[in-house]
Write an enzyme that holds these catalytic residues in place. Sequence first.
Site, PDB file in Angstrom:
ATOM      1  N   CYS A  14       0.873  -1.164   0.000  1.00 47.85           N
ATOM      2  CA  CYS A  14       0.000   0.000   0.000  1.00 47.85           C
ATOM      3  C   CYS A  14       0.909   1.213   0.000  1.00 47.85           C
ATOM      4  CB  CYS A  14      -0.855   0.023   1.262  1.00 47.85           C
ATOM      5  SG  CYS A  14      -1.904  -1.421   1.424  1.00 47.85           S
ATOM      6  N   GLY A  40      -1.104   0.948  -4.859  1.00 44.51           N
ATOM      7  CA  GLY A  40      -2.420   0.419  -4.537  1.00 44.51           C
ATOM      8  C   GLY A  40      -3.484   1.176  -5.303  1.00 44.51           C
ATOM      9  N   ASN A 122       1.009   0.279   5.908  1.00 41.07           N
ATOM     10  CA  ASN A 122       1.504  -0.476   4.761  1.00 41.07           C
ATOM     11  C   ASN A 122       2.228  -1.694   5.296  1.00 41.07           C
ATOM     12  OD1 ASN A 122       4.269   0.043   2.446  1.00 41.07           O
ATOM     13  ND2 ASN A 122       2.640  -1.438   2.367  1.00 41.07           N
ATOM     14  N   GLY A 123       1.732  -2.879   4.932  1.00 38.91           N
ATOM     15  CA  GLY A 123       2.387  -4.093   5.381  1.00 38.91           C
ATOM     16  C   GLY A 123       1.381  -5.113   5.849  1.00 38.91           C
ATOM     17  N   CYS A 262      12.310  -5.652   1.888  1.00 39.45           N
ATOM     18  CA  CYS A 262      11.685  -6.444   0.825  1.00 39.45           C
ATOM     19  C   CYS A 262      12.401  -6.162  -0.493  1.00 39.45           C
ATOM     20  CB  CYS A 262      10.218  -6.079   0.691  1.00 39.45           C
ATOM     21  SG  CYS A 262       9.471  -6.807  -0.784  1.00 39.45           S
ATOM     22  N   TYR A 268      10.570  -4.710  -8.598  1.00 39.85           N
ATOM     23  CA  TYR A 268       9.352  -4.369  -9.322  1.00 39.85           C
ATOM     24  C   TYR A 268       8.536  -3.243  -8.717  1.00 39.85           C
ATOM     25  CZ  TYR A 268       4.346  -4.973 -10.327  1.00 39.85           C
ATOM     26  OH  TYR A 268       3.039  -4.754 -10.617  1.00 39.85           O
ATOM     27  N   SER A 314       7.064  -1.709 -15.962  1.00 33.36           N
ATOM     28  CA  SER A 314       7.878  -2.035 -14.789  1.00 33.36           C
ATOM     29  C   SER A 314       9.266  -2.544 -15.152  1.00 33.36           C
ATOM     30  CB  SER A 314       7.148  -3.047 -13.908  1.00 33.36           C
ATOM     31  OG  SER A 314       6.833  -4.195 -14.656  1.00 33.36           O
ATOM     32  N   ASP A 382      10.347  -8.547 -15.071  1.00 37.28           N
ATOM     33  CA  ASP A 382      10.850  -8.551 -13.700  1.00 37.28           C
ATOM     34  C   ASP A 382      10.494  -9.801 -12.914  1.00 37.28           C
ATOM     35  OD1 ASP A 382       8.081  -7.837 -12.640  1.00 37.28           O
ATOM     36  OD2 ASP A 382       8.554  -6.115 -13.904  1.00 37.28           O
ATOM     37  N   CYS A 418       4.247 -14.807   0.392  1.00 35.12           N
ATOM     38  CA  CYS A 418       4.784 -13.700   1.182  1.00 35.12           C
ATOM     39  C   CYS A 418       3.838 -13.460   2.350  1.00 35.12           C
ATOM     40  CB  CYS A 418       4.877 -12.432   0.330  1.00 35.12           C
ATOM     41  SG  CYS A 418       5.307 -10.978   1.318  1.00 35.12           S
ATOM     42  N   CYS A 472      15.102  -9.261   2.609  1.00 29.66           N
ATOM     43  CA  CYS A 472      14.218 -10.421   2.680  1.00 29.66           C
ATOM     44  C   CYS A 472      14.104 -10.958   1.255  1.00 29.66           C
ATOM     45  CB  CYS A 472      12.838 -10.002   3.184  1.00 29.66           C
ATOM     46  SG  CYS A 472      11.617 -11.343   3.042  1.00 29.66           S
ATOM     47  N   CYS A 475      10.275 -15.184  -0.555  1.00 30.59           N
ATOM     48  CA  CYS A 475       9.405 -15.730  -1.613  1.00 30.59           C
ATOM     49  C   CYS A 475      10.209 -16.519  -2.640  1.00 30.59           C
ATOM     50  CB  CYS A 475       8.585 -14.628  -2.276  1.00 30.59           C
ATOM     51  SG  CYS A 475       9.542 -13.185  -2.703  1.00 30.59           S
TER      52      CYS A 475
HETATM   53  S1  SF4 Z   1       8.675 -12.626   0.933  1.00 28.14           S
HETATM   54 FE1  SF4 Z   1       9.246 -11.640  -1.023  1.00 28.14          FE
HETATM   55  S2  SF4 Z   1       7.629 -10.117  -1.441  1.00 28.14           S
HETATM   56 FE2  SF4 Z   1       7.473 -10.730   0.730  1.00 28.14          FE
HETATM   57  S3  SF4 Z   1       8.669  -9.192   1.872  1.00 28.14           S
HETATM   58 FE3  SF4 Z   1      10.042 -10.911   1.446  1.00 28.14          FE
HETATM   59  S4  SF4 Z   1      11.015 -10.378  -0.533  1.00 28.14           S
HETATM   60 FE4  SF4 Z   1       9.227  -9.057  -0.306  1.00 28.14          FE
END
Ligand code: SF4
Length: 495
Positions: A14, A40, A122-123, A262, A268, A314, A382, A418, A472, A475
């Site tokens: 968001c 969003g 956001n999150g 993230c 992207y 993108s 992407d 995710c 992170c 995914c």
């Molecule tokens: S799991 Fe993937 S989309 Fe989710 S926060 Fe981690 S890197 Fe981002």
Amino acid sequence: MNFNFTSEKPRCFCGVFGIFDSPTASVETYYGLHALQHRGQEACGIVSQHINGNGKPIFIIHKGEGLVSEVFEDASILSNELKGNSAIGHNRYSTTGSSNSRKNIQPFIVNYRNGNLAIAHNGNLTNAKELRDELVNEGAIFQTTSDSEVILHLIARSRLENQIDQIREAISKIEGAFSLVILTDDKLIAARDQYGFKPLSIGKLKDSFLVASETCAFDLLLAEFVREVQPGEIIAIDKGTINHDDIKSFFIKENLPQSKHCIFEYIYFSRPDSFIYGHNVDKMRRRLGKALARNHPVYNEDDNKVIVISVPDSSNTTALGYRTELEKLGIDCRLEIGLIRSHYIGRTFIQPGQGNREIGVRIKFNTVKGVLEGRTVVVVDDSIVRGTTSKQLVKLIREANPKSIHLRISSPPIVNPCYYGMDFPSKEELFAHRYESNIEEMRKYLGVDSLHYLTIEEMLGAVSEAGEENFCHACFSGEYPTLVDPNFKKEIYEL
Ligand code: SF4
């Protein structure tokens, strides 16, 4: 049943925005949300705070489904309704909470013993269900099915006196990903989770301070970028905040864990003109494209140049990086605009029927046939989520009679859900999971002459300037930075 073809890319996250002490706060929030529209497009809202004739602070809200320009189509909403010197706003894709419920549109507001409080989040909170169950058992009544409302309840039920302490206490109980903006009767507060999953920055516009998910919102307003809110940091802006040094700063706890931003924001999600996690998104996205070319180049099959095209918009920046590196490798190549994207499809829905999936792609993209015919074409994208759109896109490109099509993806295969806010479909629906990341089988399904993804190592190498360990990538890798409930579903709160 309608088929919404716009949902192939990873959705969600968001956009949040806040401004303190500006006579045109709601107008600036409107423009801020407009700049963050890519984060969003399902719904948006603005809360403004003004002092009524009795000297009492009043919170006013306007929200609705649709784009910012649709929800605030009537300019008098900003000038006549959303009066006041401070405001916060939110753009949303649904994460937790039903996407269909109007009640779930943020910001949320409450009035409690310390006055008014509005929040935009956001999150995605990973322990919201436990917290919500606990709160309900204690008598809390929830108005929405969103995880963000849990934060409001935790603040309102705190026994501490000082509002910042209440917020700090509430934030110390929530887990997962959050970048928050909170408006109180006399403060604008912003907070970021201890891993810093989502971006959040502070800006300054004349004498007013702003907070936004991405710095592109500051640029539109001609505001200056001050700094990012640090992972685990809570900042407070009030009447006493004249200079940057006056921004009050608190941390959720003393020993913060390794940051885990993230990485999808670089791949992207964020706009290339934004500055997040200490770097320009444009630079990082180009580097991902360069790494893709270095590790997975495409060579000329004849005397003709290799034609590099992006899947707009993108992947434009990534394709630029790919082409630059290919050239460095001594491969004769050219970046071309081979796909034209329609920007006017908005919320178009395609009725089911023969060929509806194909029309979904055709209404969004068309090829520039003269550019592609008889050429060795590299298509840079992407990510691939379900694979259905990519397959149709390849079919469309194939109709332009290229010599060969080589698909290059600037992220590793997505094989895990995710839990932090990105709205991937179920594991079973993920393309790479279905094919157990078997590249040859995936290539055959997509109908391309070659297919390559970045590996996790290659991806992290490309963004190493920001610290490989600071991201992170769950995914792709399944290495979640926090404990997660494998039974977690985004609709977990549906009533
Ligand atoms: S799991 Fe993937 S989309 Fe989710 S926060 Fe981690 S890197 Fe981002």
